[in-house]
Scaffold this motif. Sequence first.
Motif, PDB file in Angstrom:
ATOM      1  N   GLU A  92       0.813  -1.220   0.000  1.00 10.87           N
ATOM      2  CA  GLU A  92       0.000   0.000   0.000  1.00 10.87           C
ATOM      3  C   GLU A  92       0.846   1.269   0.000  1.00 10.87           C
ATOM      4  OE1 GLU A  92      -2.668  -0.713   3.216  1.00 10.87           O
ATOM      5  OE2 GLU A  92      -4.041  -1.891   1.966  1.00 10.87           O
ATOM      6  N   GLN A  93       2.095   1.119   0.388  1.00  9.42           N
ATOM      7  CA  GLN A  93       2.997   2.265   0.327  1.00  9.42           C
ATOM      8  C   GLN A  93       3.527   2.464  -1.095  1.00  9.42           C
ATOM      9  OE1 GLN A  93       4.276   4.662   2.617  1.00  9.42           O
ATOM     10  NE2 GLN A  93       2.404   4.055   3.690  1.00  9.42           N
ATOM     11  N   GLY A  94       3.157   1.538  -1.984  1.00  7.41           N
ATOM     12  CA  GLY A  94       3.559   1.715  -3.374  1.00  7.41           C
ATOM     13  C   GLY A  94       4.729   0.848  -3.818  1.00  7.41           C
ATOM     14  N   TYR A  95       5.213   0.023  -2.917  1.00  3.86           N
ATOM     15  CA  TYR A  95       6.305  -0.868  -3.318  1.00  3.86           C
ATOM     16  C   TYR A  95       5.729  -1.995  -4.169  1.00  3.86           C
ATOM     17  CZ  TYR A  95       8.878   1.582   0.367  1.00  3.86           C
ATOM     18  OH  TYR A  95       9.458   2.539   1.147  1.00  3.86           O
ATOM     19  N   LYS A  96       6.518  -2.443  -5.169  1.00  2.19           N
ATOM     20  CA  LYS A  96       6.006  -3.436  -6.118  1.00  2.19           C
ATOM     21  C   LYS A  96       6.640  -4.811  -5.944  1.00  2.19           C
ATOM     22  CE  LYS A  96       3.800  -0.182  -8.484  1.00  2.19           C
ATOM     23  NZ  LYS A  96       2.377   0.016  -8.159  1.00  2.19           N
ATOM     24  N   LYS A  97       7.931  -4.800  -5.614  1.00  2.00           N
ATOM     25  CA  LYS A  97       8.627  -6.083  -5.540  1.00  2.00           C
ATOM     26  C   LYS A  97       9.098  -6.357  -4.115  1.00  2.00           C
ATOM     27  CE  LYS A  97      11.169  -4.792  -8.997  1.00  2.00           C
ATOM     28  NZ  LYS A  97      12.293  -4.794  -9.963  1.00  2.00           N
ATOM     29  N   ILE A  98       8.242  -7.058  -3.405  1.00  4.34           N
ATOM     30  CA  ILE A  98       8.477  -7.247  -1.978  1.00  4.34           C
ATOM     31  C   ILE A  98       9.220  -8.554  -1.727  1.00  4.34           C
ATOM     32  CG2 ILE A  98       7.355  -7.134   0.259  1.00  4.34           C
ATOM     33  CD1 ILE A  98       6.080  -5.012  -1.293  1.00  4.34           C
ATOM     34  N   ALA A  99      10.375  -8.445  -1.096  1.00  2.45           N
ATOM     35  CA  ALA A  99      11.125  -9.653  -0.745  1.00  2.45           C
ATOM     36  C   ALA A  99      10.883 -10.001   0.721  1.00  2.45           C
ATOM     37  CB  ALA A  99      12.610  -9.424  -0.979  1.00  2.45           C
ATOM     38  N   HIS A 100      11.155 -11.260   1.045  1.00  3.75           N
ATOM     39  CA  HIS A 100      11.029 -11.675   2.443  1.00  3.75           C
ATOM     40  C   HIS A 100      12.304 -12.388   2.883  1.00  3.75           C
ATOM     41  CE1 HIS A 100       9.591 -13.124   6.214  1.00  3.75           C
ATOM     42  NE2 HIS A 100       9.468 -14.386   5.823  1.00  3.75           N
ATOM     43  N   ILE A 101      12.845 -11.946   4.023  1.00  8.14           N
ATOM     44  CA  ILE A 101      13.962 -12.665   4.635  1.00  8.14           C
ATOM     45  C   ILE A 101      13.355 -13.467   5.769  1.00  8.14           C
ATOM     46  CG2 ILE A 101      16.262 -12.484   5.634  1.00  8.14           C
ATOM     47  CD1 ILE A 101      16.317  -9.556   4.678  1.00  8.14           C
ATOM     48  N   SER A 102      13.351 -14.775   5.620  1.00  6.48           N
ATOM     49  CA  SER A 102      12.663 -15.600   6.609  1.00  6.48           C
ATOM     50  C   SER A 102      13.632 -16.111   7.670  1.00  6.48           C
ATOM     51  CB  SER A 102      11.982 -16.785   5.930  1.00  6.48           C
ATOM     52  OG  SER A 102      12.917 -17.818   5.720  1.00  6.48           O
ATOM     53  N   GLY A 103      13.087 -16.823   8.645  1.00  7.61           N
ATOM     54  CA  GLY A 103      13.896 -17.504   9.651  1.00  7.61           C
ATOM     55  C   GLY A 103      13.916 -18.985   9.312  1.00  7.61           C
ATOM     56  N   PRO A 104      14.553 -19.795  10.154  1.00  7.07           N
ATOM     57  CA  PRO A 104      14.604 -21.239   9.907  1.00  7.07           C
ATOM     58  C   PRO A 104      13.184 -21.778   9.751  1.00  7.07           C
ATOM     59  CG  PRO A 104      15.934 -20.648  11.835  1.00  7.07           C
ATOM     60  CD  PRO A 104      15.191 -19.414  11.419  1.00  7.07           C
ATOM     61  N   LEU A 105      12.902 -22.400   8.631  1.00  2.00           N
ATOM     62  CA  LEU A 105      11.511 -22.763   8.355  1.00  2.00           C
ATOM     63  C   LEU A 105      11.017 -23.986   9.107  1.00  2.00           C
ATOM     64  CD1 LEU A 105      11.265 -21.689   4.647  1.00  2.00           C
ATOM     65  CD2 LEU A 105      10.345 -20.586   6.681  1.00  2.00           C
ATOM     66  N   HIS A 106      11.919 -24.625   9.860  1.00  2.10           N
ATOM     67  CA  HIS A 106      11.432 -25.734  10.683  1.00  2.10           C
ATOM     68  C   HIS A 106      10.673 -25.199  11.894  1.00  2.10           C
ATOM     69  CE1 HIS A 106      14.333 -25.257  14.002  1.00  2.10           C
ATOM     70  NE2 HIS A 106      15.206 -24.923  13.079  1.00  2.10           N
ATOM     71  N   MET A 107      10.822 -23.900  12.152  1.00  5.37           N
ATOM     72  CA  MET A 107      10.106 -23.322  13.290  1.00  5.37           C
ATOM     73  C   MET A 107       8.768 -22.731  12.855  1.00  5.37           C
ATOM     74  SD  MET A 107      13.059 -21.579  15.557  1.00  5.37           S
ATOM     75  CE  MET A 107      11.972 -21.510  16.987  1.00  5.37           C
ATOM     76  N   PRO A 108       7.703 -23.236  13.452  1.00  3.69           N
ATOM     77  CA  PRO A 108       6.358 -22.800  13.087  1.00  3.69           C
ATOM     78  C   PRO A 108       6.187 -21.283  13.070  1.00  3.69           C
ATOM     79  CG  PRO A 108       6.259 -24.625  14.601  1.00  3.69           C
ATOM     80  CD  PRO A 108       7.693 -24.269  14.492  1.00  3.69           C
ATOM     81  N   VAL A 109       6.780 -20.605  14.063  1.00  2.00           N
ATOM     82  CA  VAL A 109       6.666 -19.142  14.106  1.00  2.00           C
ATOM     83  C   VAL A 109       7.049 -18.541  12.767  1.00  2.00           C
ATOM     84  CG1 VAL A 109       7.080 -17.262  15.716  1.00  2.00           C
ATOM     85  CG2 VAL A 109       8.176 -19.490  16.111  1.00  2.00           C
TER      86      VAL A 109
END
Lengths: 341, 341
Positions: free
Chosen positions: B178-195
């Motif tokens: 909504e701020q106008g960004y188009k290409k949003i990346a995600h830096i995740s954590g260890p995916l074995h953790m449900p959080v």
Amino acid sequence: MSLTVTIADIAQKLHTTPGTISRALNNHPGISEKTKQQVLKVAAQMNYRRNSIASSLRSGQTGIIGVIIPSAEINFFGSVVHGIETMANKNGYNVLIYQSNESREHEQKGIETFLNARVDGIMISMAKETTDYKHFLDAKKTKTPIVFFDRADDQLPIDSVTINDYKGAFIATTHLIEQGYKKIAHISGPLHMPVFKSRVEGYKAALKKKGIKQDTNLIFEGDVSIEAGRKAIRHFLSGKNKPDAIFAVEDFTALGAIKELKERNILIPQQVGVIGFANENFGEHITPSLSTIDQQTVTMGKESFNLMLNLIEKKGSSKKTIHRKILEPVPVFRESSMKKK
Amino acid sequence: MSLTVTIADIAQKLHTTPGTISRALNNHPGISEKTKQQVLKVAAQMNYRRNSIASSLRSGQTGIIGVIIPSAEINFFGSVVHGIETMANKNGYNVLIYQSNESREHEQKGIETFLNARVDGIMISMAKETTDYKHFLDAKKTKTPIVFFDRADDQLPIDSVTINDYKGAFIATTHLIEQGYKKIAHISGPLHMPVFKSRVEGYKAALKKKGIKQDTNLIFEGDVSIEAGRKAIRHFLSGKNKPDAIFAVEDFTALGAIKELKERNILIPQQVGVIGFANENFGEHITPSLSTIDQQTVTMGKESFNLMLNLIEKKGSSKKTIHRKILEPVPVFRESSMKKK
DNA sequence: GTGAAAGCGCTAACAA
DNA sequence: TTGTTAGCGCTTTCAC
């Protein structure tokens, strides 16, 4: 059927006696390798878990070191505890932490809890609010080993590990002068605490050595908080003699000062230089990055545990020497105080 | 002469019996006010200190809640513990803390220590390294009440208080869009953790809802650290599809990303927007100040202690309902993601 | 190398 | 209202 398995249960199963089981479980000399292995196996099978309460009651030892810190939200203390834990684990002790939340009342409660739990030793960093030492002296009467770290008082007949606060302050102040700042202010902490008092003195000594006249209007007594830093700046700016550099008693105070200065569009370090004390984690991440004095947290933790270990081992002996280990402060100069490039 | 005063000593002095002393000291019904006052007085005089080890052994209760946190150096956990302590003290319990240092091994050690000490309950936030749950299940077998907070797993038949991570991530991502960004990346954590897994899912869902095509190259799995944030940025910038906004799994990761971006003279939020998760203290002090998702730490602490209290009170009853309290994430938008003014 | 027995300090059930 | 007694689970001394 009872929920918890006891050594008596194991003894029954193996047609032997609790004494034997205890010996096997505790690696006592004079037990056959065969029975030992057998006991260990059955214990595991039965999901046996030693009741350390019963064990402590009988043996008089808990294997626990209680640590009282003002707040787990200050990285500094977390880091010291880290050092303590490293050494403690190496020596077969477990560490439990109690937060005093800077309150004298909670501090006393923590001591009581630990004493009642008959921990093998107590390590303390004093709360800000603490002005009388009765609870420490009462605790000492129980002969439970006690060691102070960082926030201590030489008046107390108790071992301690601190850093040379006087010298740290001296270094910080001298650094500011050498960067070309002329009017150095100091935001202090509560002066009833020796840690903070030493820092003012180091500050004054540095000024004197460099031939700078001291102005009492440039010393502001705060309570070690972001807000104290802000207040101090407002105070200084409303006075006649406005400082061009700030030595803050610790990093949170320095942070408050920086924020207040930035809001007034005063450039750091060009117009006003700032240096803190403690080397909190956030310091290197803010803008400008914060100059500070590192307190060797991990070393502090390790050294203070070493003192503790000595006390535990010498317990009962009549040696009464008080040990005070004093660590060297390590300057960390970053952007906030670097006027010269 | 023995060092420690016992109730037997008091009894002797008052020409009465240990039973009476115990009753007086514990405010039992059916003891005369007179004897009670007398006992209290003499106990104080003799510097009596209850041996809570003996008391616990007999009564089966310690009045201690053990809390296991990954690190005392992360403000978030310190803050939750604060909430726990508030409620615990109000209910007559003491809280002791054990640090797992993000290691599965230490975590297990902490659990053992607490179980052996027969604490009345254990509250845990899982270590990053933990991938199997045997030690939790073993602990549960002892019937000791256990409650998880923040880092939990729905797969475990154990009460927990978490926040709605999915929703938090959804809000954060939507905000960036909504701020106008188009290409949003995600830096995740260890995916074995449900959080952390929930957060990726919330991120993906937000993209989908807004009709943005998901690019797997824009998801980087890190280990929740400053360095992970830096690495992720280097990774993204070396790819073809360069992001113009970053949703980091938590604040330290976001901090690493910001530092790396700043070093490359990429403007935040003008060129790249950044938002984190957790609302760590440093976030409001860095430049630009960090947008994030607040996790209601104190409420989390209080609520999780309430679950604990329920478990303690219902202990022995056959009620087996698992309670999972899920708190609402609270967006905190600051400079780092505000492209629109 | 193992068994028997006492006791750490306290609480609680039962008597009086 | 108070005394008596047993025992929580373990360790350890003294026998054998």
